[in-house]
Design an enzyme around this catalytic site. Structure first.
Site, PDB file in Angstrom:
ATOM      1  N   GLY A 138       0.813  -1.206   0.000  1.00 16.91           N
ATOM      2  CA  GLY A 138       0.000   0.000   0.000  1.00 16.91           C
ATOM      3  C   GLY A 138       0.851   1.261   0.000  1.00 16.91           C
ATOM      4  O   GLY A 138       2.010   1.228  -0.384  1.00 16.91           O
ATOM      5  N   ALA A 139       0.237   2.400   0.431  1.00 21.12           N
ATOM      6  CA  ALA A 139       0.876   3.725   0.311  1.00 21.12           C
ATOM      7  C   ALA A 139       1.380   3.866  -1.130  1.00 21.12           C
ATOM      8  O   ALA A 139       2.545   4.179  -1.385  1.00 21.12           O
ATOM      9  CB  ALA A 139       2.010   3.889   1.318  1.00 21.12           C
ATOM     10  N   LEU A 140       0.478   3.631  -2.053  1.00 26.12           N
ATOM     11  CA  LEU A 140       0.856   3.468  -3.458  1.00 26.12           C
ATOM     12  C   LEU A 140       1.379   4.758  -4.073  1.00 26.12           C
ATOM     13  O   LEU A 140       0.897   5.855  -3.770  1.00 26.12           O
ATOM     14  CB  LEU A 140      -0.344   2.962  -4.258  1.00 26.12           C
ATOM     15  CG  LEU A 140      -0.934   1.629  -3.791  1.00 26.12           C
ATOM     16  CD1 LEU A 140      -2.104   1.227  -4.696  1.00 26.12           C
ATOM     17  CD2 LEU A 140       0.112   0.527  -3.764  1.00 26.12           C
TER      18      LEU A 140
ATOM     19  N   GLY B 179       5.470   4.230  -8.796  1.00 25.06           N
ATOM     20  CA  GLY B 179       6.230   2.987  -8.982  1.00 25.06           C
ATOM     21  C   GLY B 179       5.301   1.789  -8.949  1.00 25.06           C
ATOM     22  O   GLY B 179       5.342   0.920  -9.822  1.00 25.06           O
ATOM     23  N   HIS B 180       4.423   1.744  -7.934  1.00 24.52           N
ATOM     24  CA  HIS B 180       3.460   0.642  -7.856  1.00 24.52           C
ATOM     25  C   HIS B 180       2.537   0.644  -9.078  1.00 24.52           C
ATOM     26  O   HIS B 180       2.234  -0.405  -9.649  1.00 24.52           O
ATOM     27  CB  HIS B 180       2.575   0.787  -6.616  1.00 24.52           C
ATOM     28  CG  HIS B 180       3.300   0.723  -5.312  1.00 24.52           C
ATOM     29  ND1 HIS B 180       3.436   1.815  -4.488  1.00 24.52           N
ATOM     30  CD2 HIS B 180       3.921  -0.297  -4.684  1.00 24.52           C
ATOM     31  CE1 HIS B 180       4.105   1.461  -3.402  1.00 24.52           C
ATOM     32  NE2 HIS B 180       4.414   0.195  -3.497  1.00 24.52           N
TER      33      HIS B 180
ATOM     34  N   GLY C 213       9.137  -4.562  -8.403  1.00 27.36           N
ATOM     35  CA  GLY C 213       9.965  -3.446  -8.868  1.00 27.36           C
ATOM     36  C   GLY C 213      11.448  -3.729  -8.672  1.00 27.36           C
ATOM     37  O   GLY C 213      11.855  -4.355  -7.688  1.00 27.36           O
TER      38      GLY C 213
ATOM     39  N   LYS D 285      13.453  -1.517  -7.906  1.00 24.25           N
ATOM     40  CA  LYS D 285      13.885  -0.649  -6.804  1.00 24.25           C
ATOM     41  C   LYS D 285      14.366  -1.505  -5.621  1.00 24.25           C
ATOM     42  O   LYS D 285      15.379  -1.210  -4.998  1.00 24.25           O
ATOM     43  CB  LYS D 285      12.719   0.261  -6.429  1.00 24.25           C
ATOM     44  CG  LYS D 285      12.605   0.704  -5.004  1.00 24.25           C
ATOM     45  CD  LYS D 285      13.566   1.810  -4.679  1.00 24.25           C
ATOM     46  CE  LYS D 285      13.381   2.368  -3.295  1.00 24.25           C
ATOM     47  NZ  LYS D 285      13.175   1.371  -2.251  1.00 24.25           N
TER      48      LYS D 285
ATOM     49  N   GLN E 235      15.354  -7.950  -3.148  1.00 25.07           N
ATOM     50  CA  GLN E 235      14.073  -8.661  -2.970  1.00 25.07           C
ATOM     51  C   GLN E 235      13.701  -9.394  -4.261  1.00 25.07           C
ATOM     52  O   GLN E 235      13.309 -10.570  -4.234  1.00 25.07           O
ATOM     53  CB  GLN E 235      12.987  -7.656  -2.590  1.00 25.07           C
ATOM     54  CG  GLN E 235      11.578  -8.223  -2.646  1.00 25.07           C
ATOM     55  CD  GLN E 235      10.541  -7.259  -2.111  1.00 25.07           C
ATOM     56  OE1 GLN E 235      10.404  -7.107  -0.915  1.00 25.07           O
ATOM     57  NE2 GLN E 235       9.798  -6.605  -2.992  1.00 25.07           N
TER      58      GLN E 235
ATOM     59  N   SER F  99       9.467   5.686  -3.353  1.00 27.51           N
ATOM     60  CA  SER F  99       9.358   4.726  -2.249  1.00 27.51           C
ATOM     61  C   SER F  99       8.329   5.267  -1.272  1.00 27.51           C
ATOM     62  O   SER F  99       8.268   6.480  -1.039  1.00 27.51           O
ATOM     63  CB  SER F  99      10.717   4.603  -1.552  1.00 27.51           C
ATOM     64  OG  SER F  99      10.555   4.025  -0.267  1.00 27.51           O
TER      65      SER F  99
HETATM   66  O1  PAF Z   1       7.967  -4.830  -1.835  1.00 24.46           O
HETATM   67  C1  PAF Z   1       7.010  -4.850  -1.019  1.00 24.46           C
HETATM   68  O2  PAF Z   1       6.190  -3.939  -0.961  1.00 24.46           O
HETATM   69  C2  PAF Z   1       6.883  -6.036  -0.084  1.00 24.46           C
HETATM   70  O3  PAF Z   1       8.112  -6.477   0.360  1.00 24.46           O
HETATM   71  C3  PAF Z   1       6.045  -7.179  -0.669  1.00 24.46           C
HETATM   72  C4  PAF Z   1       6.727  -7.805  -1.883  1.00 24.46           C
HETATM   73  C5  PAF Z   1       4.664  -6.674  -1.064  1.00 24.46           C
HETATM   74  C6  PAF Z   1       5.865  -8.286   0.377  1.00 24.46           C
HETATM   75  O4  PAF Z   1       5.225  -7.816   1.515  1.00 24.46           O
END
Ligand code: PAF
Length: 283
Positions: free
Chosen positions: A31-33, A36-37, A147, A149, A153, A185
């Site tokens: 969330g807090a989109l 980037g999202h 992403g 970014k 991950q 971010s």
């Molecule tokens: O990148 C994120 O926002 C988080 O790490 C994810 C992949 C949604 C997992 O909670």
């Protein structure tokens, strides 16, 4: 756009889409989109017929003392943005809905999860891998979008999907930046005005490494020193790490060669910890 909070409801909705032969995409978010999202949602639309976006601030990827409680949350705004972007389904579970069945068995992110971010945040990638596995299991997408970014991950998740034979294609999407280069971010919201200005030092540091590489510098230590030097020049920033690594394995490089390389950086600006990275091309 439909909004559902329970795993069973999501399984049912996705099952219906699948019966209509739709290609399913998942975009996991906390969330807090920001843009980037939304770029992930757009990329998902280009490659799939039914786009599920999960909005869940996952407690298990925050260590005690980290910013779980303070993490920005604005679900109504997120839902408006996702609706406008044409997402098909927002999955918005509570912690109880997500973990209520028990959380004793978790996913070990392996060696890739122990370095860089994992060295500072030892429990982080275990939490990420576990929740992403659960989301993949609930939604069962053909494609999942992340992403660049959060480059480590993305790398850890690719490896997890490969090693656990999870039936999904992981798609990495380019970092979206503000006009001055700062990577978008959700944590940028923590920055004061002065810190926001100082935060561009991460991108400036990465660019200095990129420029050296393009000018023919092959020695990874020289690139890392250039990045350190850039951050030392910014009084509001404190460096956590810089690294020049193999882009696929995250193994530290001594010399840039033919394999794709990546520069990574983490620094605290005020009390906010920020990360960023850039691909390195050799000139
Ligand atoms: O990148 C994120 O926002 C988080 O790490 C994810 C992949 C949604 C997992 O909670």
């Amino acid at each position: 756009m439909e909004r559902l909070g329970s795993k069973d409801e999501v399984r049912q909705a996705v099952g219906e889409a699948r019966r209509e032969s739709k290609r399913i995409a998942l975009v996991p978010t906390m969330g807090a989109l920001h843009d980037g999202h939304l770029s992930l949602v757009r990329a998902a639309h280009e490659r799939a017929d039914y786009v599920v976006v999960s909005v869940f601030v996952n407690p298990t990827q925050f260590a005690p003392g980290e910013d779980f409680a303070a993490y920005p949350r604005d679900l109504e705004r997120d839902l408006d943005l996702l609706g406008a972007e044409g997402a098909d389904l927002a999955f918005t579970p509570t912690s109880e809905a997500m973990y209520g069945g028990g959380a004793d068995v978790t996913v070990d992110p392996g060696a890739l999860g122990a370095v860089l971010e994992g060295a500072t945040r030892p429990t982080h990638f275990g939490g990420v891998c576990t929740v992403v596995t659960k989301l993949l299991s609930v939604v069962g997408p053909d494609l999942a979008f992340f992403g660049e970014k959060d480059y480590q991950q993305l790398t850890v998740i690719r490896r997890m999907v490969r090693d656990l034979d999870l039936p999904v294609k992981v798609v990495g999407c380019p970092t979206v930046r503000e006009c001055d280069g700062l990577a978008m971010s959700s944590r940028n919201a923590y920055l004061s005005r002065d810190e926001r200005e100082a935060a561009t030092v991460l991108y400036r540091a990465l660019r200095s490494a990129e420029t050296l590489a393009l000018d023919g510098e092959r020695d990874a230590r020289v690139l890392e020193e250039a990045m350190c030097g850039a951050v030392e020049g910014e009084s509001l920033a404190a460096l956590d790490y810089v690294a020049v690594v193999d882009a696929a394995t995250l193994a530290p490089l001594e010399t840039l060669g033919s394999a794709p390389a990546r520069a990574l950086i983490a620094a605290r600006v005020g009390s906010t910890r920020l990360i960023d990275n850039l691909a390195l091309a050799v000139g």
